[in-house]
Design an enzyme around this catalytic site. Structure first.
Site, PDB file in Angstrom:
ATOM      1  N   CYS A 115     -43.123  -8.829  -8.262  1.00 38.36           N
ATOM      2  CA  CYS A 115     -43.807  -7.737  -8.965  1.00 38.36           C
ATOM      3  C   CYS A 115     -43.893  -7.974 -10.467  1.00 38.36           C
ATOM      4  O   CYS A 115     -44.575  -7.233 -11.171  1.00 38.36           O
ATOM      5  CB  CYS A 115     -43.114  -6.413  -8.669  1.00 38.36           C
ATOM      6  SG  CYS A 115     -43.110  -6.053  -6.913  1.00 38.36           S
ATOM      7  N   HIS A 140     -49.248   0.664  -6.729  1.00 37.74           N
ATOM      8  CA  HIS A 140     -48.596  -0.553  -7.209  1.00 37.74           C
ATOM      9  C   HIS A 140     -49.052  -1.773  -6.398  1.00 37.74           C
ATOM     10  O   HIS A 140     -48.378  -2.206  -5.481  1.00 37.74           O
ATOM     11  CB  HIS A 140     -47.071  -0.361  -7.115  1.00 37.74           C
ATOM     12  CG  HIS A 140     -46.266  -1.586  -7.368  1.00 37.74           C
ATOM     13  ND1 HIS A 140     -46.546  -2.486  -8.381  1.00 37.74           N
ATOM     14  CD2 HIS A 140     -45.165  -2.075  -6.731  1.00 37.74           C
ATOM     15  CE1 HIS A 140     -45.652  -3.470  -8.340  1.00 37.74           C
ATOM     16  NE2 HIS A 140     -44.814  -3.243  -7.351  1.00 37.74           N
ATOM     17  N   CYS A 183     -39.256  -4.280 -12.743  1.00 44.53           N
ATOM     18  CA  CYS A 183     -38.299  -4.842 -11.785  1.00 44.53           C
ATOM     19  C   CYS A 183     -39.071  -5.577 -10.698  1.00 44.53           C
ATOM     20  O   CYS A 183     -40.248  -5.347 -10.506  1.00 44.53           O
ATOM     21  CB  CYS A 183     -37.456  -3.724 -11.167  1.00 44.53           C
ATOM     22  SG  CYS A 183     -38.456  -2.484 -10.315  1.00 44.53           S
TER      23      CYS A 183
END
Lengths: 293, 438
Positions: free
Chosen positions: B96, B389, B424
């Protein structure tokens, strides 16, 4: 028979295959009732020199257990290499316990030095310390591995023959009750877990292969090999275990397949502690440690 | 003999950004590939900043869920875009953190004088995810292809079992622990004692702030509609704390502590792509582009989640203190703090760690707690809980959004406002960066 007795060493030229030993074990199981059982361990140490692992076998083991595929043999892989010799001790006519149906209750390995692929290994195996247990009789199978004359690996596998009674007082081994800790991960073990470990370990005990085979020995479904779960825990510790280490495990309850096992593998003191338990019931399957040698 | 004239380090600028609206998995982008979406975002950027036919110094982008045939995903997107075909490109993959890492590495090249201009990007689709064959089938097929005679071919084919034919879809669980990201975060949530209410409040703020930004036209020059999607598909402008409170927990159900993580305070699977335009002062001036922000510094981190020492998504809690120490800054020096909302509780556990005296002393080696983030400065235009996301696209969304905000703030209030960005990532990774108004 106790440890260190002036044992008679019998050389076995080639490492036996597990496939050749199980039929012997079966015959022994069928005929043992006909013989009055001796309750003395054989004074024999079996030895096979020059055992060399193949890269293909090592890779298959490392991939299955989640070990990095280095040229260093995982401690559980050395166990796999030595196991047929230990099993050979157990299927000998003078071994006093019924090999089929014995339960692997604990395993202690000391890796003294790294073992590299291609190194010829001298393997010895013997039985020691026949002793009374509250639910039967226990015995240790000790395997030692030397490379170039140096002791590099030692394994002590403790088996329990349930219901077999010998003279002597069974020591109390009351364990502290298991309290499931915070997990660090989980193992999703499919129905073929036993068959897959059997393929790399050669240990084709029917209790690991199919529900039918397991039922014959009183288990409702196939169960995972204890050493498979212990080796997964060792792999989870990873490179932090170092070059020389101890790897100790107690097996509390079999893992019925398929199953999801909650696990914790975490730093503890100067080493690691690990545990695997049933996520729903919190019942422990195995607990153990990996620490400095 | 020539005198070497290696350029001295200089500043790297964020000059703009463009993304496509993010869509929920299985939505309007269900049949769009990673390459399709990245090209769309890139072409929107080209159109917005007049870069048709331009030879950009380098384009770096990536996708987390990427098919092996897309080994040159970014270069292929460039070739399909209106940029000059002489624009080089490379792929990046850091879970990510992919999108932010492309910003960091390209801006470093600009700072060193290796590049005058660059475009960073990221894309992900969970709707059009690659599906692989099982390892056993793959090995058998490879053995088959290497077989030299019929006997070997038959031997290879004989190894295939019916169950090997089942496809292997990508999983979001950590390879070394077998736990999904949500289950990992549930452990961290429990460790830090984060409540359901606090998580729902983060989700509520995310949706309402993102909705307000859309309403105010903030994204009009940052987002190009695609396939009929004109606004982030996951956005629920009308959500309320009451509605969020009705959702059933989905993670941490097997733990002793109450399960608090729901579909409302966790990020859904999303499709989308983003890009960021970077350049030197000289290049910006030549192209009549207004610098928005300076990429000041960055710091990556990682934690040992495998042995439970720290939570899977807690790496930024360690990386940010190192980053700020190196730059002589504290949390109070930031007008904006962007913490990627993988889960609402990821934001809250990070803040809790920074506010903890014990964590500050024992884990960060500080005299006490690292510091507190003023919630009014946190994720001011919403974040991943509301926008969604698409893994590799999130870094670009955050950088473009906060760079524009920094620019507006400086125009309004003067000074040099700063933003802290924290992302993160799977594998216990984290990437953090400092931006300041240009």
């Amino acid at each position: 028979m106790t440890d260190g007795a002036a044992a008679q060493v019998v050389d076995i030229e080639r490492m036996p295959t597990m496939g050749s030993l199980y039929p012997v074990a079966g015959v022994r199981a069928a005929t043992s009732r006909l013989r009055p059982a001796s309750r003395e361990l054989p004074a024999t140490t079996l030895r096979t020199a020059g055992v060399v692992a193949t890269a293909e076998h090592l890779t298959a083991y490392q991939h299955l257990l989640g070990e990095s595929a280095s040229d260093r043999l995982p401690a559980g892989f050395v166990h796999v290499l030595a196991f047929p010799l230990a099993f050979s001790v157990m299927v000998r006519p003078d071994f006093p316990l019924p090999v089929l149906g014995m339960v692997h209750v604990a395993n202690r390995v000391t890796q003294h030095a790294p073992v590299t692929l291609g190194t010829p290994l001298d393997v010895t195996a013997r039985a020691r310390d026949l002793r009374a247990h509250r639910s039967g009789t226990q015995v240790d199978l000790v395997a030692s591995v030397h490379a170039d004359g140096e002791l590099v690996w030692e394994g002590v596998s403790t088996y329990l023959a349930k219901g077999v009674r010998i003279a002597g007082d069974a020591p109390d081994d009351e364990r502290a009750p298991f309290v499931a800790p915070v997990p660090t991960g989980e193992w999703r073990l499919g129905p073929d877990t036993g068959r897959r470990y059997a393929a790399v370990s050669g240990d084709r005990n029917p209790i690991h292969l199919s529900a039918l085979g397991a039922k014959a020995f009183g288990f409702p479904r196939a169960i995972a090999h204890g050493m498979y779960t212990a080796a997964r825990a060792l792999a989870d510790v990873g490179a932090a275990r170092g070059d020389a280490f101890t790897w100790a495990v107690d097996f509390q309850a079999p893992v019925l397949l398929p199953s999801t096992v909650s696990v914790r593998v975490a730093a503890d003191g100067d080493g690691f502690a690990f545990a695997g338990w049933d996520r729903r019931s919190g019942r422990p399957h195995l607990t153990g440690t990996v620490g400095p040698a | 003999m020539a005198t070497p004239k290696t350029p001295a380090p200089r500043r790297a600028l964020v000059l703009g950004g463009n993304r496509i609206p993010f869509a929920r998995a299985g939505g309007r982008y269900a049949h769009a590939s990673n390459q399709d979406m990245l090209t769309a975002a890139l072409d929107g950027l080209v159109a917005r900043y007049g870069l048709q036919g331009e030879r950009i110094g380098e384009v770096a982008a990536g996708a987390v869920l990427k098919h092996s045939r897309d080994f040159n995903l970014t270069r292929e997107a460039v070739l399909g875009s209106a940029l000059s075909a002489q624009t080089p490109a490379y792929d990046v993959q850091q879970a990510c953190a992919t999108g932010l890492e492309t910003v960091v590495s390209l801006s470093n090249k600009i700072r060193l004088g290796q590049l005058e201009s660059a475009i960073s990007g990221g894309v992900d689709t969970t709707s059009d995810a690659p599906i692989a064959v099982s390892d056993r089938l793959r090995r058998a097929l490879l053995d088959l292809s290497r077989a030299k005679n019929m006997q070997q071919k038959l031997a290879a084919a004989a190894k295939i079992r019916p169950k090997d034919l089942a496809p292997s879809t990508p999983r979001t669980s950590e390879p070394r622990t077998g736990l999904s990201m949500g289950e990992h975060q549930a452990l961290t949530t429990a460790q830090w004692g984060i409540t359901r209410e606090a998580q729902d409040e983060v989700a509520y703020a995310s949706h309402h702030r993102l909705a307000a930004a859309w309403e105010a036209g903030f994204f009009d020059d940052l987002v190009t509609p695609y396939r009929g999607q004109t606004i982030d598909g996951n956005l629920r402008a009308d959500t309320s704390l009451e509605k969020l409170a009705t959702l059933r927990p989905t993670f941490g159900l097997g733990l002793d502590t109450p399960a608090t993580m729901t579909a409302g305070n966790s990020t859904p699977l999303t499709d989308g792509a983003s890009t960021v335009l970077l350049g030197s002062d000289e290049w910006a001036a030549e192209h009549d582009l207004t610098p928005l922000a300076v990429v000041v510094d960055a710091e990556a981190g990682a934690v040992d989640f495998v042995h439970g020492e720290d939570g899977l998504l807690m790496a930024p809690a360690f990386a940010v203190p190192r980053l700020l120490a190196r730059n002589g800054l504290t949390l109070d020096d930031f007008a904006y703090v962007e913490i990627h909302e993988a889960f609402a509780s990821t934001v809250l556990t990070t803040l809790a760690a920074w506010e903890s005296d014990e964590f500050g002393r024992a884990r960060l080696g500080l005299p006490g707690a690292f510091g507190t983030v003023d919630r009014e400065r946190l994720n001011v235009h919403g974040s991943s809980l509301a926008a969604g996301h698409p893994f590799a696209a999130t870094g670009g969304r955050i950088v473009a959004t906060i760079s524009k905000e920094l620019h507006l703030r400086k125009q309004r209030d003067g000074g040099t406002p700063r933003a802290l960005v924290s992302v993160c990532a799977a594998g216990g990774l984290g990437l953090t960066a400092i931006l300041e108004a240009a």
